[in-house]
Design a protein around this motif. Structure first.
Motif, short mmCIF file in Angstrom:
data_model
loop_
_atom_site.label_atom_id
_atom_site.label_comp_id
_atom_site.label_asym_id
_atom_site.label_seq_id
_atom_site.Cartn_x
_atom_site.Cartn_y
_atom_site.Cartn_z
N ARG A 238 0.82 -1.11 0.09
CA ARG A 238 -0.12 0.06 -0.02
C ARG A 238 0.90 1.23 0.07
NH1 ARG A 238 -4.97 -0.84 4.13
NH2 ARG A 238 -5.65 -2.62 3.46
N MET A 250 -10.53 3.69 -10.68
CA MET A 250 -12.02 4.11 -10.62
C MET A 250 -12.52 5.15 -11.68
SD MET A 250 -13.39 6.56 -7.61
CE MET A 250 -13.01 7.90 -8.36
N LEU A 254 -15.44 4.72 -14.52
CA LEU A 254 -16.66 5.65 -14.53
C LEU A 254 -16.55 6.09 -15.98
CD1 LEU A 254 -16.62 7.78 -11.45
CD2 LEU A 254 -18.53 6.54 -12.24
N ARG B 145 -15.10 -5.52 -7.98
CA ARG B 145 -13.65 -4.43 -7.90
C ARG B 145 -13.82 -3.61 -6.65
NH1 ARG B 145 -11.64 -1.10 -13.11
NH2 ARG B 145 -11.74 -2.95 -14.51
N TYR B 146 -15.00 -3.11 -6.16
CA TYR B 146 -15.31 -2.23 -5.04
C TYR B 146 -16.34 -2.78 -4.10
CZ TYR B 146 -13.29 0.70 -8.59
OH TYR B 146 -12.27 1.21 -9.52
N VAL B 163 -11.49 -0.55 -2.57
CA VAL B 163 -11.06 -1.13 -3.46
C VAL B 163 -10.68 -2.74 -3.08
CG1 VAL B 163 -9.27 -1.19 -5.40
CG2 VAL B 163 -9.83 0.96 -4.45
N TRP B 167 -8.01 -3.29 -0.50
CA TRP B 167 -8.54 -3.03 0.62
C TRP B 167 -8.32 -1.65 1.12
CZ3 TRP B 167 -12.80 -5.86 0.56
CH2 TRP B 167 -12.52 -7.06 0.28
N GLN B 168 -8.03 -0.73 0.01
CA GLN B 168 -7.73 0.52 0.15
C GLN B 168 -9.08 1.43 0.11
OE1 GLN B 168 -4.51 1.60 -2.18
NE2 GLN B 168 -3.37 2.47 -0.58
N LEU B 170 -11.17 4.12 -0.98
CA LEU B 170 -11.18 4.97 -2.09
C LEU B 170 -12.03 6.14 -1.85
CD1 LEU B 170 -10.58 4.64 -5.12
CD2 LEU B 170 -12.93 4.12 -5.59
N ARG B 171 -13.26 6.12 -1.19
CA ARG B 171 -13.80 7.04 -0.89
C ARG B 171 -14.64 6.90 0.42
NH1 ARG B 171 -11.60 9.35 -4.52
NH2 ARG B 171 -12.40 10.62 -6.07
N CYS B 190 -21.41 1.55 -11.22
CA CYS B 190 -21.00 2.86 -11.28
C CYS B 190 -22.06 3.70 -10.38
CB CYS B 190 -21.00 3.54 -12.55
SG CYS B 190 -19.73 2.83 -13.67
N VAL B 191 -23.20 3.23 -9.80
CA VAL B 191 -23.99 3.96 -9.14
C VAL B 191 -24.38 2.98 -7.92
CG1 VAL B 191 -26.31 5.04 -9.27
CG2 VAL B 191 -25.12 4.81 -11.32
N SER B 207 -22.68 8.41 -7.05
CA SER B 207 -21.61 7.92 -8.25
C SER B 207 -20.45 7.01 -7.43
CB SER B 207 -21.06 8.96 -9.19
OG SER B 207 -20.13 8.77 -9.84
N LEU B 208 -19.77 6.25 -8.23
CA LEU B 208 -18.61 5.49 -7.64
C LEU B 208 -17.63 6.41 -6.93
CD1 LEU B 208 -17.22 2.73 -7.56
CD2 LEU B 208 -16.21 3.31 -9.90
N ASP B 209 -17.61 7.72 -7.53
CA ASP B 209 -16.33 8.73 -6.87
C ASP B 209 -17.11 9.42 -5.79
OD1 ASP B 209 -18.18 9.81 -8.63
OD2 ASP B 209 -16.65 11.12 -9.77
N ARG B 211 -19.91 11.38 -5.61
CA ARG B 211 -20.92 12.41 -5.85
C ARG B 211 -22.37 12.01 -5.60
NH1 ARG B 211 -21.11 13.67 -11.07
NH2 ARG B 211 -19.97 11.99 -11.54
#
Lengths: 579, 448
Positions: A238, A250, A254, B145-146, B163, B167-168, B170-171, B190-191, B207-209, B211
């Protein structure tokens, strides 16, 4: 009744007042007098007798007479005395007065009867009205009672309403109160929840510390040997790099998703565009037929221009590939236009359908057809008339030729003059051939005859008839002078001239009734005609003899007319016949 | 379909996701059978009574959880000698599951103190703190993946996206919810849909990021969302709620497309209502409403019920919900899209005997299946529009656009099917009762 009373009763009463003293005294009276007085009126004869019997007696006859005389004079009757101061009675006058009185009495009786009847009527009316009045009074009472009842009910309802309003208000208050309670409870609950959750979190934290921080020997994993990763890769450390890579991945995910979606949308868009285009084409191909309709021309013109534009747009195929923003306006505009067109079209069709339902559409069509038929019928009739006229004209012409040489000659020449004037120019052309004109004329006459024969063959009946006529006529005319013979030569072409006139589409209606067997009328008509032709385009008179076929014949005829030298004669005639 | 004998199984058997084997366990023992022949392939003995088993995604490993002892044992199918034992110690264990890669095990400790991620590849252990104790607090994307985890800190809801590879985190973002109830990824990954507790109708789409894409709220005060379902194409999100309605959102504007009401009376002429009716065994099977194919018909000799087509309007059995109880039996909690996105099956909890099948292309009610008993579960065939329904009786009900059919489980005794699980090929399905299971095989060509 009142009237009657006003006139008679005072009289009676005054009479009775004055009379009663006498009546009490004098009881016997002459029967003649009684009977007369009885007639005057008054119910009971017995009383009457007594009453009147007392009035006049032998003793007071004079007085009675004077009294009556006085009374009568006051009533406007002439005096019953023969002389103003004399004692002699005028019997005639008395009789007259009596009669007058009787008539008056009858009148009064009748009036009384009428008045009584009226009285009865009025009495019954009165009764009726009283009944009505009573009824209405009852009704009024009833309504009053009803009103009172309704007022009472109204009052009750109002009080009920007030109660309900009060209840509603109470309920509202209750609701408000409950809402307040709910909201306060909710806040309390939320507060408690939060407190408890915090406590719970604290406990969890504590537990976590207790459980996790202690070296838990049990907490472990026993594995025989570590297995490889599913993807075969080694686990990565990591680091910041991995973090960045994660982000990258990611966004890749998207992005790919958005790209895919965009592709889908593009595809969808393309398909929709295709459909749209197809629809536009269809609409355009569907709409043009209405353009031919004469109705709503202005609108059609507008639509037409729209359509032209649209076709122009359609031709720009690549325009569809442009992004939406640039084309949007055009696209929406064109679609709107087409939609409008379609709407108009559909509305028109609807109108037509409705009109068809009401029968107007059909009627219109039928009318036009009828008109057509009528018109053709008329035309046929006209043709028939024309034919008949021609026939008669021919007949007349021939008759003229046979019987009235001079006038026919002149009239014939009149035709020819007209023709000559009309065909002056062409005639000049023939001037060149003037040298051998005589020769040509002969040959031409022959040719004309032949032509006439041909035509006769075509119209067999008439031809035969004409021929017969012609032949007979020629036989008749042979012993005549040279001018007649000159006409003989030209008579055949004349027939044809008339015939050619029949070929004219229409004869003026003014002239058609002029068709009659009288030769003079015909000649007049011809003269008029010639006048008309002398001033060309002055009016709508038909140019009967302008047909090209007959030019040569007419030319010939003109010649013959010139030769015969009857021009001035004709002119005189013409002058005479001018209206 | 044809059935093999009924087997004893204490724990829900699991069909492996990739390969043919099928695992079941009885008490301490884990039995692995071949899914087609049901012959025993392997037999493992665990330390205690197994409470939960799960296949890894590649079907190489099986996880057996013994919650009482806080132990998870993992067995390898390829190497029978290989074994792994994870002990959560005094922290306890309430849930255990595989990560999508099949190499990590996620254990949730008691009181939801944390989630421990054990790796089978390395000796590493990861912890996820403060997971929220809610019904659907953890969700993996379909591609594995997520992972999204619902969290609760300081009386506020959060969602963490990890992730799965390493296992990090991401958000990490907070959600505008009072009490987050569940999260679910759209199949495209993605949603993320998150919905609030039933006290408040609120569906949030992230959203995946991280939002916030959209937030949907149909009404304010009454009880809200009861269940949601994504269509396999991620195009639609169906939200079932306590007001007996399903609302469908689209994926472009996230606005409502349509609303499906679940009235007790069906009056539309375009809806077919299949009603299950009991019949005496003497009645000829040929009188079935939709005569099934040969194979299906052959198994129907002993059936005691059949379907009739009811004439609309039809009144369905309606249970008036008790209003003063928590979690009233009202509203749409069960809903699922068919694999081809064309149909949506729903169940309204206060009309418990009916399954509603909606045609998504027409956005109209297509079919209603009215059963004699309460619907326990339904599941769509993963390959074609075919729905299997069970009602706690010994019969399975299959519906497809061609018609529907009743399938009687053969054998002695009462076999009360409470759950159905299709094999990923769509050729067979597991029928589960409380103590037994059986496999129902379907002939492939029959529906096609």
């Amino acid at each position: 009744m009142g009237d009657w009373k006003a006139i008679t009763v005072p009289l009676l009463s005054s009479g009775s007042k004055n009379i009663f003293p006498y009546t009490s005294e004098r009881k016997r009276s002459p029967t003649s007098m009684n009977s007369q007085v009885l007639r005057l009126s008054l119910p009971s004869p017995k009383n009457m007798y007594n009453f009147f019997g007392a009035f006049c007696t032998e003793e007071n006859l004079e007085q009675s007479i004077s009294y009556i005389d006085r009374e009568l004079t006051t009533m406007g009757f002439p005096s019953i005395y023969a002389e103003p101061k004399g004692k002699e009675l005028n019997l005639v006058c008395i009789i007259n007065c009596m009669n007058e009185l009787l008539v008056l009495q009858h009148k009064n009786l009748r009036a009384q009867e009428e008045v009584e009847i009226q009285h009865l009527k009025l009495g019954s009316d009165m009764d009726h009205l009283q009944n009505c009045y009573a009824k209405l009074k009852e009704q009024l009472e009833l309504s009053k009672r009803e009103i009172v009842g309704l007022q009472e009910r109204d009052r009750q309802l109002q009080s009920k309403n007030r109660n309900l309003h009060q209840l509603l208000k109470n309920e509202k208050d209750e609701v408000q109160k409950l809402q307040n309670i709910i909201s306060s409870r909710a806040t309390q609950y939320n507060h408690d929840m939060k407190r408890k959750e915090r406590e719970y979190n604290k406990l969890r934290e504590r537990l976590h510390q207790l459980v996790m921080n202690k070296k838990d020997k049990k907490l472990a994993m026993e594995v025989l040997n570590y297995v490889g990763r599913a993807d075969g890769k080694r686990g990565a450390w990591r680091t910041d790099k991995t973090e960045a890579r994660n982000e990258e991945e990611m966004y890749k995910v998207l992005l790919s998703d958005y790209e895919q979606r965009q592709k889908q949308l593009l595809l969808e868009n393309a398909e929709l565009k295709k459909v749209l285009q197809q629809m536009k084409k269809d609409i355009i191909s569907l709409l043009p037929p209405q353009k031919q309709k004469p109705k709503e021309r202005s609108e059609d013109g507008l639509v037409l221009s729209d359509q032209e534009e649209d076709i122009g747009e359609l031709n720009k195929e690549n325009m569809w590939e442009l992004s939406c923003e640039t084309v949007r306006e055009q696209l929406t505009n064109s679609i709107r236009k087409q939609w409008r067109m379609l709407k108009n079209h559909v509305e028109k069709l609807d109108n037509q359908v409705s009109r068809g339902h009401s029968g107007a559409w059909n009627e219109k069509d039928v009318i036009s057809r009828e008109d057509h038929e009528l018109e053709t019928g008329k035309l046929e009739l006209e043709i028939q008339q024309c034919k008949e006229m021609i026939k008669t004209q021919q007949q007349l012409l021939q008759q003229q030729l046979t019987c009235d040489d001079d006038t026919t000659l002149l009239l014939q020449d009149c035709y020819l003059l007209e023709e000559r004037e009309r065909l002056q120019e062409e005639w000049r052309l023939f001037r060149e051939q003037k040298k051998n004109f005589e020769k040509e004329r002969k040959s031409f006459t022959e040719a004309a005859i032949r032509l006439g024969l041909e035509r006769k063959a075509f119209e067999e009946d008439r031809g035969a008839w004409l021929k017969h006529q012609f032949l007979s006529m020629t036989a008749d005319c042979k012993p005549e002078n040279t001018t007649a013979s000159a006409f003989l030569r030209s008579s055949d072409p004349d027939i044809r001239l008339v015939k050619s006139a029949s070929r004219q589409r229409r004869l003026p209606s003014v002239l058609s009734p002029a068709v009659s067997p009288e030769p003079f009328q015909i000649s007049q008509y011809i003269a008029q005609n010639s006048v008309a032709s002398e001033k060309p385009a002055a009016d709508n008179m038909p140019n009967l003899w302008v047909e090209g076929d007959d030019k040569e014949e007419t030319e010939e005829c003109t010649k013959s007319w010139e030769d015969s030298g009857v021009g001035p004669l004709f002119r005189n005639l013409h002058m005479e016949q001018l209206p | 379909p044809w059935f093999l004998e009924v087997f004893k199984a204490r724990i829900l058997p699991q069909l492996s996701p990739v390969l043919s084997p099928q695992a079941s366990c009885i008490q301490h023992r884990l039995v692995v059978r071949d899914a087609s022949s049901l012959q025993i392939l392997q037999l493992y003995t665990c330390l205690d009574q197994i409470q939960y088993i799960e296949w890894s995604s590649d079907s190489l490993f099986i996880l057996c959880a013994m919650y009482k002892r806080g132990i998870v044992q993992v067995w390898s199918l390829e190497q029978p000698d290989w074994h792994c034992k994870i002990d959560e110690g005094s922290a306890g264990l309430v849930a255990s599951c595989w990560s999508p890669d099949g190499r990590h095990i996620l254990n949730t400790t008691e009181f939801h103190l944390r989630i421990t991620v054990w790796s089978l590849c390395t000796k590493s252990v990861s912890y996820i703190k403060y997971p929220k104790a809610c019904q659907q607090g953890m969700a993996f994307t379909k591609d594995g993946r997520y992972m999204a985890v619902a969290e609760r800190r300081d009386c506020k809801d959060f969602i963490s996206i990890f992730v799965c590879n390493n296992w990090q985190l991401l958000r990490h973002f907070d959600t505008e919810t009072q009490d987050l109830f569940g999260i679910e990824w759209a199949p495209n990954g993605c949603v993320l849909a998150a919905w609030d507790t039933c006290l408040e109708y609120k569906v949030l789409l992230y959203s995946l990021d991280g939002r916030l894409l959209s937030s949907y709220r149909a009404y304010e005060w009454p009880l809200g969302v009861k269940g949601i379902a994504w269509s396999p194409s991620s195009q639609f999100l169906a939200i079932g709620s306590f007001d007996e309605k399903v609302r469908i959102l689209n994926h472009v504007t996230w606005k409502k497309i349509t609303e499906f009401d679940h009235p007790a009376t069906i009056s539309s002429k375009k809806t077919i209502v299949y009603k299950e009716v009991e019949k005496s065994p003497t009645v000829d099977t040929e009188r079935l409403t939709f005569p099934p194919t040969r194979a299906l018909a052959s198994s129907l000799f002993s059936t005691q019920s059949k379907y009739d087509i009811s004439q609309v309007p039809v009144s369905l059995q309606y249970i008036k919900p008790v209003a003063d109880r928590a979690n009233p039996k009202v509203g749409v909690g069960m809903l699922a899209f068919s694999a081809d996105n064309c149909f949506l099956a729903t169940k309204n909890d206060n009309i418990p005997n009916a399954v509603w099948i909606w045609d998504i292309r027409k956005l109209k009610l297509s079919v209603v299946l009215e059963q004699l008993c309460t619907i326990q579960a339904f599941q769509w065939d993963p390959c074609q529009p075919r729905l299997a329904v069970c009602t706690g009786s010994s019969r399975v009900y299959l519906w497809s656009p061609a018609g529907c059919v009743v399938v009687q489980v053969p054998g002695e005794g009462d076999f009360q099917i409470t759950s159905i699980s299709w094999h990923c090929s769509g050729d067979s399905m597991l029928l589960l009762s409380k103590e037994n299971f059986c496999v129902c095989y379907l002939e492939r060509e029959e529906v096609k």
